[in-house]
Motif scaffolding. Structure first.
Motif, short mmCIF file in Angstrom:
data_model
loop_
_atom_site.label_atom_id
_atom_site.label_comp_id
_atom_site.label_asym_id
_atom_site.label_seq_id
_atom_site.Cartn_x
_atom_site.Cartn_y
_atom_site.Cartn_z
N GLY A 149 -106.16 18.97 29.57
CA GLY A 149 -104.85 18.49 29.13
C GLY A 149 -103.80 19.58 29.17
O GLY A 149 -102.65 19.35 29.55
N PRO A 194 -100.09 13.31 28.89
CA PRO A 194 -101.38 13.85 29.29
C PRO A 194 -102.48 13.44 28.35
O PRO A 194 -102.24 12.92 27.26
CB PRO A 194 -101.14 15.37 29.24
CG PRO A 194 -100.10 15.52 28.18
CD PRO A 194 -99.21 14.30 28.29
N ASP A 197 -105.08 17.27 24.39
CA ASP A 197 -105.54 18.60 24.76
C ASP A 197 -106.05 19.38 23.56
O ASP A 197 -106.55 20.47 23.71
CB ASP A 197 -104.41 19.38 25.43
CG ASP A 197 -103.14 19.38 24.61
OD1 ASP A 197 -102.07 19.51 25.23
OD2 ASP A 197 -103.22 19.26 23.38
#
Length: 213
Positions: A149, A194, A197
């Motif tokens: 990510g 995204p 992460d």
């Protein structure tokens, strides 16, 4: 035999008048004024800050301060990217009320602010991770890029930087239009959310979780 004037005038008044069709009233398109758009966008930014304030956890630790700053700048950067897309989406109410030229100028100025927020988010997250793990910045970069990510977010930031570098008139005039347009369109991928992460930007608990890997 000529028609007497009085009779001719009478006959003229008896002729049917030409029917003029009534005009159909065309409704005006809804328009958003510059002040209204600025107020709307400002309210959205205030909502983002309020969301950040509701989630922040007070802490005196240096890593926590960096993490909360990264979280705020990341949220504002994501909101700013959406605003940039909105300004150039040619929404009729916005374009007719403000004008395409003014929207393009706002897009250019706003893009620089969004890029600044993206770089600030990256810097704060990097410093927060380094402060929490006790590593130097170069080691922190190597560790963080190991997360998919974060690598995707770094690529999106690089695309935004490329757009910012090629957008000024002094540079844009030297870059082929097809190249500039391709870079600009690729940068839109940075607006896609995204995968999680688990980066320091998400909070102090995420910093701790990363450091345990």
């Amino acid at each position: 035999m000529p028609t007497p004037p009085a009779l001719a005038a009478y006959l003229a008044t008896q002729q049917p008048k030409e029917q003029v069709p009534a005009r159909t009233r065309v409704p005006e398109l809804a328009r958003l004024s510059p002040h209204g758009l600025k107020a709307t966008l400002g309210g959205g930014a205030a909502g983002v800050v309020a969301l950040w304030g509701a989630q922040v956890r007070p802490s005196a630790g240096l890593d926590a301060l960096f993490a909360t700053a990264a979280h705020l700048t990341g949220l504002l950067a994501g909101y700013g990217v959406l605003v940039m897309l909105l300004l150039m989406a040619r929404v009729p109410a916005i374009e007719h009320g403000i004008g395409a030229d003014r929207l393009a100028r706002w897009h250019g100025r706003g893009g620089r602010h969004v890029l600044t927020l993206c770089l600030a988010h990256m810097g704060f997250a990097l410093c927060g991770y380094a402060a929490h793990t006790g590593t130097d910045l170069f080691s922190a970069v190597r560790d963080l890029l190991g997360y998919g990510g974060i690598a995707a977010a770094a690529l999106g930031t690089a695309l935004l930087v490329a757009v910012g570098v090629t957008s000024p008139r002094t540079v844009r005039g030297r870059v082929p239009h097809e190249t500039w347009r391709a870079v600009h369109l690729l940068a839109y991928s940075a607006a896609a959310p995204p995968a999680p992460d688990r980066s320091p930007a998400a909070g102090t608990s995420d910093v701790a979780q990363l450091s345990r890997h």
